[in-house]
Scaffold this active site. Structure first.
Site, short mmCIF file in Angstrom:
data_model
loop_
_atom_site.label_atom_id
_atom_site.label_comp_id
_atom_site.label_asym_id
_atom_site.label_seq_id
_atom_site.Cartn_x
_atom_site.Cartn_y
_atom_site.Cartn_z
N TYR A 149 0.85 -1.20 0.00
CA TYR A 149 0.00 0.00 0.00
C TYR A 149 0.89 1.25 0.00
CZ TYR A 149 -2.92 3.48 2.59
OH TYR A 149 -3.58 4.60 3.04
N LYS A 153 1.10 4.16 -2.79
CA LYS A 153 0.80 5.57 -2.48
C LYS A 153 1.96 6.47 -2.96
CE LYS A 153 -3.27 5.53 -0.36
NZ LYS A 153 -4.48 6.12 -0.97
N1 LIG Z 1 -8.26 5.80 7.34
C1 LIG Z 1 -6.97 6.13 7.45
O1 LIG Z 1 -6.36 6.03 8.52
C2 LIG Z 1 -6.23 6.64 6.23
C3 LIG Z 1 -4.91 7.11 6.41
C4 LIG Z 1 -4.21 7.59 5.32
C5 LIG Z 1 -4.80 7.59 4.07
N2 LIG Z 1 -6.07 7.13 3.92
C6 LIG Z 1 -6.63 7.13 2.58
O2 LIG Z 1 -7.92 7.71 2.57
C7 LIG Z 1 -8.73 7.07 1.58
C8 LIG Z 1 -10.01 6.59 2.20
O3 LIG Z 1 -9.71 5.78 3.32
P1 LIG Z 1 -10.86 5.18 4.25
O4 LIG Z 1 -10.25 4.89 5.58
O5 LIG Z 1 -12.07 6.02 4.14
O6 LIG Z 1 -11.10 3.78 3.50
P2 LIG Z 1 -12.32 2.74 3.63
O7 LIG Z 1 -11.72 1.38 3.54
O8 LIG Z 1 -13.19 3.06 4.79
O9 LIG Z 1 -13.17 3.04 2.29
C9 LIG Z 1 -12.62 2.76 1.04
C10 LIG Z 1 -13.76 2.66 0.04
O10 LIG Z 1 -13.17 2.32 -1.22
C11 LIG Z 1 -13.97 1.34 -1.86
N3 LIG Z 1 -13.17 0.56 -2.82
C12 LIG Z 1 -12.25 -0.40 -2.53
N4 LIG Z 1 -11.78 -0.93 -3.67
C13 LIG Z 1 -12.40 -0.29 -4.70
C14 LIG Z 1 -12.34 -0.40 -6.12
N5 LIG Z 1 -11.55 -1.31 -6.70
N6 LIG Z 1 -13.10 0.43 -6.87
C15 LIG Z 1 -13.92 1.34 -6.28
N7 LIG Z 1 -14.05 1.47 -4.94
C16 LIG Z 1 -13.28 0.67 -4.16
C17 LIG Z 1 -14.50 0.48 -0.71
O11 LIG Z 1 -15.66 -0.26 -1.09
C18 LIG Z 1 -14.76 1.55 0.37
O12 LIG Z 1 -16.09 2.03 0.29
C19 LIG Z 1 -7.87 5.96 0.98
O13 LIG Z 1 -7.24 6.42 -0.19
C20 LIG Z 1 -6.83 5.72 2.06
O14 LIG Z 1 -5.64 5.17 1.56
C21 LIG Z 1 -6.79 6.65 4.98
#
Ligand SMILES: NC(=O)c1ccc[n+]([C@@H]2O[C@H](COP(=O)([O-])OP(=O)(O)OC[C@H]3O[C@@H](n4cnc5c(N)ncnc54)[C@H](O)[C@@H]3O)[C@@H](O)[C@H]2O)c1
Length: 263
Positions: A149, A153
């Site tokens: 991951y 990124k």
């Molecule tokens: N939550 C954290 O701590 C965190 C930290 C740093 C970065 N991020 C980034 O923020 C963003 C959102 O994170 P989050 O925690 O809300 O994630 P999450 O897992 O809660 O939600 C991700 C969503 O993406 C959808 N998804 C997965 N694969 C997919 C695909 N192939 N096509 C379309 N949709 C797809 C899932 O169904 C889900 O609804 C991501 O890019 C993540 O890397 C999150």
């Protein structure tokens, strides 16, 4: 931030940061597209947003993305803002990751946004411009676990610069945000193992708490707005200061324990 009348696509908006971002864009006057591989989740988010369109799409499929762009263009006339937010994050340790774990993380996290840009940009060029904001992570620049991951990124941040430079003259801006730990449904698996996880993690953050989905959504709305009209090709940390430094380590290095380096 004002986004009146803009057409905004948010991928991975079925839950978490994406869902909050879709809600905030709508509250700022945008017509939003809730795009997610999980169709029912997309429908559920969209049902709570006036005028939102739910689209079931797998961002790893260029054909699927092409269909989504066609649907949005026919419903909303085109796409003004693309938020590449969907991701995949393998929790397996480096030596235990299967080829499929690694492929999946790269396919969703960096190839998905790559293909989405390829499908969305021609329409933006035709319309005289647009904005793309990629949701990266602090993991792109420092190691906090989740190796494939993190590598994906880092690729996403490279893509951000490519788009900014290649398409700036066409009126397209492209930036990224790099969130730290954000309390979303994603963390439920870790929370099941350690119910105190957010309290433990919070102590590493200079601002003393983990992030909320709205912390990231607000930064996305800013970078997509006219207030950021001369900002392109940057990665904005939205991380409570974690990339700025580590105070516990600093105290060890300086052999001091107090506030502002005082003993
Ligand atoms: N939550 C954290 O701590 C965190 C930290 C740093 C970065 N991020 C980034 O923020 C963003 C959102 O994170 P989050 O925690 O809300 O994630 P999450 O897992 O809660 O939600 C991700 C969503 O993406 C959808 N998804 C997965 N694969 C997919 C695909 N192939 N096509 C379309 N949709 C797809 C899932 O169904 C889900 O609804 C991501 O890019 C993540 O890397 C999150």
């Amino acid at each position: 931030m004002e986004h009146q009348g803009r057409s905004v696509v948010v991928t991975g908006a079925g839950r978490g940061i994406g869902a909050e971002t879709a809600k905030r864009f709508a509250a700022a006057g945008a017509r939003v597209v809730v795009a997610d591989i999980d169709g029912p989740a997309a429908q559920k988010t969209a049902a709570g947003i006036d005028g939102a369109l739910a689209v079931e799409v797998d961002v790893t499929s260029r054909d699927g993305l092409r269909d989504m762009v066609a649907t949005v263009t026919s419903e909303f006339g085109g796409i003004d803002v693309l938020i590449n937010n969907a991701m995949s994050c393998s929790e397996a340790a480096f030596l235990e990751q299967s080829p499929d774990d690694v492929r999946r993380d790269f396919a969703v996290t960096v190839m998905g946004p790559y293909f989405a840009c390829q499908e969305v940009i021609p329409g933006m060029v035709e319309r005289g411009g647009g904005v793309i904001v990629n949701v990266s992570s602090v993991n792109a620049s420092s190691y906090f676990g989740n190796p494939s991951y993190s590598a994906a990124k880092a690729g996403l941040e490279s893509l951000t610069k490519t788009i900014a430079v290649e398409f700036g003259a066409a009126g397209i801006r492209c930036n990224a945000v790099a969130p730290g730990s954000i309390a979303t449904e994603y963390w439920e698996v870790r929370k099941a193992v350690d119910p105190q996880i957010f309290e433990k993690v919070a102590r590493w953050y200079p601002l003393g708490r983990v992030g909320r989905p709205d912390d990231v959504a607000d930064a996305l709305l800013f970078l997509a707005s006219d207030a950021a009209a001369w900002i392109t090709g940057v990665v904005l940390p939205v991380d409570g200061g974690i990339l700025a430094g580590n105070l516990a380590m600093t105290r060890d290095i300086t052999a001091k324990s107090g506030h502002n380096g005082e003993s």
